[in-house]
Structure formats: C-alpha cells, structure tokens
Scaffold this active site. Structure first.
Site, mmCIF file in Angstrom:
data_model
loop_
_atom_site.group_PDB
_atom_site.id
_atom_site.type_symbol
_atom_site.label_atom_id
_atom_site.label_comp_id
_atom_site.label_asym_id
_atom_site.label_seq_id
_atom_site.Cartn_x
_atom_site.Cartn_y
_atom_site.Cartn_z
ATOM 1 C CG ASP A 32 54.387 26.049 37.528
ATOM 2 O OD1 ASP A 32 53.340 26.712 37.632
ATOM 3 O OD2 ASP A 32 54.586 25.249 36.593
ATOM 4 C CB ILE A 33 50.827 28.220 41.911
ATOM 5 C CG1 ILE A 33 51.664 29.280 42.628
ATOM 6 C CG2 ILE A 33 49.662 27.777 42.780
ATOM 7 C CD1 ILE A 33 52.285 28.840 43.922
ATOM 8 C CG HIS A 114 35.390 40.044 45.868
ATOM 9 N ND1 HIS A 114 34.261 39.298 45.624
ATOM 10 C CD2 HIS A 114 35.780 40.535 44.661
ATOM 11 C CE1 HIS A 114 33.979 39.336 44.326
ATOM 12 N NE2 HIS A 114 34.894 40.074 43.727
ATOM 13 C CG ASP A 126 33.137 38.788 40.164
ATOM 14 O OD1 ASP A 126 33.961 39.070 41.042
ATOM 15 O OD2 ASP A 126 32.219 39.542 39.818
ATOM 16 C CD GLU A 160 34.112 43.510 44.833
ATOM 17 O OE1 GLU A 160 34.688 44.184 43.970
ATOM 18 O OE2 GLU A 160 33.120 42.781 44.574
ATOM 19 C CD GLU A 161 30.485 41.024 43.320
ATOM 20 O OE1 GLU A 161 30.164 42.122 42.816
ATOM 21 O OE2 GLU A 161 31.214 40.203 42.732
ATOM 22 C CG ASP A 189 37.686 41.300 41.813
ATOM 23 O OD1 ASP A 189 37.091 40.278 41.455
ATOM 24 O OD2 ASP A 189 37.111 42.333 42.195
ATOM 25 C CG HIS A 281 28.020 40.486 38.537
ATOM 26 N ND1 HIS A 281 27.774 41.781 38.924
ATOM 27 C CD2 HIS A 281 29.186 40.133 39.145
ATOM 28 C CE1 HIS A 281 28.740 42.191 39.739
ATOM 29 N NE2 HIS A 281 29.613 41.191 39.877
ATOM 30 C CG ASP A 300 52.323 30.020 37.626
ATOM 31 O OD1 ASP A 300 52.087 29.528 38.743
ATOM 32 O OD2 ASP A 300 52.411 29.336 36.587
#
Length: 632
Positions: A32-33, A114, A126, A160-161, A189, A281, A300
């Site tokens: 469990d992170i 990204h 994002d 990536e953007e 992402d 954005h 998780d």
C-alpha cells in the site's frame, strides 16, 4: 498531458510483437503506497514551480529542477539513472531513465509518465501526480530490496506537452534489439483529478499483449472496490511512442477537461456535468487541485500492476482467482463470474472447484465443476427471495487429486432488486470483409444501463466462425469479435446478428455486414484488401486497419495517398510477401480538418503490377463523450 500539438514526425522501426504474460506465480503482494509520501513529492514539485516562474515547462529552469529532485531521490537508493538530452523548439530537453539493478535484461517492464508541465501553471495533476506516484513506487521497490524476475525500468519524459517529444525521442533512439527487450509499457498521466474518473486504457487498436495489461489494471481497481471504465487509446500521451513500436501498452487516467456523466457520478461519486479537472492546463493546477482518494487508488493500482508483471515470489503448484472479485446480484436473482486457474510447475492437473462462506439462501454452481489447471469455469451465484441485501465474503477453492487446495476470495454484493435494464449494442466497424483462410475483427460495445451481458452471433455463412474476446462484458464494456473464415467458406455478403443477453433474459442486438471474399486473383493482377475498410477517430487520435495483398510476382510494397493534411501514415511492415498482411496506422493531429476522406491504398509487386483498395477515414472534431473521455 498534451492538448494542442502534432505527433512527432518520427517513424518507429518495426519490432516483433511481444506477448504480455501475467506471471502464474504467487507474486509478492504489492504494498500500500503511502499517500502522504506521494503528496510530499507533489509539494516539492509545487515549491519548485513557485520558485521558477510558476511552472515546470520544457526549456524552463523549473523542469530541470524537478528532474534533479527525482534523480537525487533515485540515486540515493541505488537506481542506475541516465539523463538523456534532446532538442525541441530551440531548447534542450531531458528524459530521466532509472533502472533497478537485477532481473532478466531481456525481459524489461517499463513504467513512465511525463514530468513537464505547461507554461501556464505548475502542473501538479498534469502530470505531477503520475510522476510522484511513479517515484514513490520506485522508492518502495528499493526500500523492499525487491528482486523481480523481469528488469524494472522507470521513465520520466520531457516535452510531452509539446507533442510527446521526449518519449518519441527515447523510443526512436533505441535499437531494434533494445526495443524488443521491452515487453510492456505502463503510462500514468493525470491520476489525481479533483472530480475524478477511474479509467483504464482500452486495448482496442493497441499492440498484441495490451489486452492482458488492460485486464490486470481493471482487476487492480476491482480489488479495491472500484469498477473502472475503459478509455480509448490514441496518440495523446507517452504510451503512443511505445505502441507505434509494437510494444504492449496500458495505463490509468483520472480525467481532464472532459465532463463526468451522471452514470459515472453515481458509480464513483463527484459531480455530474462538470469537468474531471476544472484546472486542466491552467494556473490553478496546484496542490489544492488534487483529490486524495483518486491519487491513492490510482497509485496503488499502478503498484499492483508493476509488482504483478515483475514476476516476483515463489512458484505455487497451481493458482485460482475469481474475475471479477465482486459478484453483483439482486435478491431473487443470480450473478456470474469467471474462475480462472493457472498451472504450476507440475503442469496441468484436474482441479475440483467449490465455494464456501455462502450466506443462508444463496447457492453457487460451477460450469464445469472441475477443470484442468489453466482452464476456466463459470461461477453462478443465486440468491433466494429471503436473502438480506448486503455484502458477503465468500471463498472459492480448487483442489487437486492429491488433496492440495488453493483459494481465492471474492465478495457477493446482493442488492434489494435489479435496476431496470436498458442497454444497447453497437459494432465499429459495422461492415467487415474477410478472405477465405483469413480473419477480420470488429469491436462490440454495450451502452446504457444493466449488468453482465453474454455475447453470441447468429446468421453466420457456411465455413465462418465467430469468436468473442471476452465472451461476456458489462454494460459500458467492449469485446473484440473476430470472424474466422475457413478455406471452404462461402463467398457472399450476409448480415450477422450479434446478440447480448443479460441474466434476466433481456436481449439487445446489432447487425454486422460480413463479406467473405474467396478464390485467387487472376495471374498478373494484384488484389488489395483493407480490413476494416473504414474507421473513425477524433482529431489527435489514431485509426488502424490491416492490409493484405496478393498477385503479381515477388514481394509487394504498400503505399497510401489521399490522407488529409496533418495525417501521418505508419506501416508495419511496408513490404509484405504474397498473401501477407501489414498493419497501417493513420495518426491525425489537432489541425487535421474534420471530414470523411477516401484514402487509396496501393500494393505494387516486384514485377510492377499493382492494385488498389479504398480505406475511408472519418475524422471527427476533438471532443469527449462517455465512451472516449480524454486520456491521451
């Protein structure tokens, strides 16, 4: 996640298609992170953006500071890191690659997302969310000193953007040998949207092996009490570079500027009619723009998939699992699930199946009641009218002839009564052409309301079989229907009726026009076929078809003309043998005009003979509906 850009004009070299095999071994349980650890990384990303002009964009100091932060964390726990440079828009960009020592170097499992933001904001959802989750998973691997069978590699992509520049640069820079070593790529992402969704990348149209990744991620959510939706893969996030190279891909996504539907709000919570991420954005994409529950669940599930695919732990004699792990049914009704078994080191052996922990008034049957390990059985659970609604834990057991038993836990979710079912079927494409001794596919989707649906096909011509994968889907799900034509199949055009039936007997149908082409072309002529012969995709997405050709002498070289502006065409392969096949992808960008375009596909034989066929490409305006919310 990019919104307005073209795909990088770099064609990935073809590699052999890899098969993803989810290990039949008892994998080390994914931890469990801790949500607090992931959020601590997000706070660092926010501070870095605040101190560097409000963003972490490509070519800006905030991006390199964020990369150095991630790299420093990984270096400190023993990862082998590389910073790979590239140039875009006149500025130097960077990818960060981190390899965990050990594992089979010829079996690489890769996960990435990204690291850059847009210039207008800090990009905490994002894609600080995916980057932070991957970082904490990687640190947990080191903390546990995990010894996976596969080699683990993580990637944080730049630019990536601006059009997936970093990931394209990485994949295109690999030799064909190195690409072939990557057996799967998982992309994360945007996973902490404030009005969140629980989407899994659909394997439809993705390389062979992606279906296993889709199902694994779906199971990850279901094990945590969440029923995910599928979102269509396109060319809008970093998985696209890997998909074009033939590498199986998958991922999860919590939504961007698309609008949450009423059905999704009822299933997941949140507000219908509003964007998944109102700050997409924008400058308000800060640490206050994160939904903790979404971030925790998606993280998780990502860890569960990575640990499972890594293939850790010790071999068991055999295995049993229930899919899905929650079986829904109404008082007085029934529900089904698939019991999937795996063979152990001793090979296939006969397993007797049973269920325990059933509440009073509930019965369970298996069809068949025993299977050879590696096979599947259908579990049907029925509730009498006296059963009290609620959730009940049950256990399914598989026992071999020696008395050795393994178990799998599941949950019965019994409701007061069935909601009214109102579901519909669709086929895309609705017209399919198949050659004798060949096969062709279409996607069957179910929309509306209702439960689990069993699929069937009728009206098939002689010599043609219909295969569904899977054979049953929930409303909102999708199945691949493949028509397999024998060498003696009757050449004709017929209407095949696809039927979906729920557990009450209610049905819905959709027609598929099936054309069977037979015989061989005249000597010297070249016959070309595109299956399907048409396809539809939104601006910025990809559409694919399979082209076969025969005739003339020698190998045949394929080409296409008439594609709309801004569309890139990729072949795998571009030269085929007589009777061979090639997969062709049409990648549009966001400036490609919406409309319908007849594309001429041509095959030219070595002797100069040629033939053509027409593939009709329909480009729709960029936008998101229930079945294809923004994911890429």
């Amino acid at each position: 996640m990019k919104l307005r850009t073209t795909l990088a004009a770099l064609a990935a070299a073809a590699v052999p298609i890899a098969l993803v095999v989810v290990p039949s071994q008892a994998a080390t349980a994914a931890p469990d992170i801790p949500l607090s650890s992931v959020k601590a990384h997000l706070s660092q990303f926010q501070t870095i953006a605040t101190n560097n002009g409000g963003n972490r964009a490509h070519g800006r100091p905030g991006y390199r500071a964020a990369l150095d932060y991630v790299k420093g964390k990984l270096d400190a726990v023993g990862y082998q890191t590389q910073v790979l440079q590239f140039t875009s828009n006149g500025a130097t960009g960077y990818n960060l690659i981190a390899d965990w020592p050990g594992g089979d170097a010829n079996q690489v499992l890769m996960a990435g997302g990204h690291l850059d933001s847009v210039s207008s904001g800090p990009g905490i959802n994002d894609n600080g969310s995916g980057s932070a989750a991957l970082l904490q998973i990687a640190l947990t691997v080191a903390e546990e000193d995990l010894a996976p069978q596969k080699h683990l590699r993580f990637g944080w992509w730049g630019a990536e953007e601006l059009g997936l520049v970093g990931s394209n640069n990485y994949v295109n820079g690999l030799s064909s040998t190195e690409r072939a070593k990557i057996k799967a790529y998982l992309n994360f992402d945007m996973i902490g949207s404030p009005n969140p969704a629980y989407f899994v990348y659909s394997a439809s149209g993705a390389p062979s092996g992606s279906q296993a990744l889709q199902e694994l991620l779906q199971t990850g959510f279901r094990d945590r009490g969440v029923e995910p939706d599928l979102t269509a893969l396109g060319g809008r996030s970093d998985h696209a570079a890997f998909a074009r190279a033939g590498i199986p891909v998958g991922g999860t996504f919590s939504g961007a500027e698309g609008t949450k539907t009423a059905a999704q709000a009822q299933k997941w919570g949140g507000t219908a009619g509003q964007a998944y991420d109102r700050c997409y954005h924008s400058s308000c994409d800060t640490t206050s723009n994160i939904n903790d529950t979404s971030l925790d669940r998606h993280t998780d599930v990502a860890a569960y998939a990575i640990y499972t695919l890594a293939g850790t732990g010790q071999q068991t004699d055999f295995g049993v699992r229930v899919d899905p792990t929650t079986v829904g049914l109404a008082v007085g009704g029934s529900g089904t699930a698939t019991v999937r078994t795996t063979a152990g080191s001793g090979g296939a052996e006969r397993l007797a199946l049973s269920a325990s922990g059933l509440p009073s008034g509930v019965t369970a049957t298996f069809s068949p009641s025993s299977v050879d390990s590696g096979g599947n059985s259908t579990l049907t659970v029925s509730a009498s009218t006296s059963v009290q609604p609620g959730s009940y834990p049950i256990r399914v057991t598989g026992t071999n002839s020696a008395g050795t038993a393994v178990t799998a836990d599941a949950t019965l979710s019994i409701r007061a009564d069935d909601p009214p079912a109102d579901f519909r079927l669709g086929a895309n494409p609705s017209s399919v052409t198949v050659r004798t001794s060949g096969n062709a596919s279409t996607a069957i989707t179910a929309t509306g309301t209702g439960g689990q649906l069993t699929l069937s096909a009728s009206g098939l011509p002689s010599g043609v079989q219909a295969e569904f994968q899977p054979t049953a889907i929930p409303v909102g799900g999708e199945a691949k229907l493949t028509f397999v034509a024998s060498s003696t199949a009757t050449a004709a055009t017929t209407t095949v009726t696809v039927t979906a039936t729920d557990n009450t007997g209610r049905t819905a149908t959709t027609p598929v026009s099936l054309t069977v082409e037979g015989g061989t072309p005249p000597v010297g002529d070249v016959r070309v076929t595109a299956t399907p012969s048409s396809g539809t995709g939104a601006q910025g997405q990809m559409v694919q078809t399979q082209v076969t050709a025969t005739g003339g002498t020698g190998t045949l070289t394929l080409s296409a003309t008439g594609a709309p502006s801004g569309t890139q065409v990729f072949w795998n392969p571009q030269t085929i043998a007589q009777g061979g096949a090639s997969t062709v992808w049409f990648f549009t960008n966001f400036q490609t005009p919406a409309g319908t375009y007849p594309i001429t596909v041509k095959a030219t034989a070595a002797d100069g003979k040629s033939g053509t066929t027409t593939f009709t490409l329909t480009v729709t305006r960029f936008g998101y509906g229930f079945t294809t919310p923004k994911a890429q």
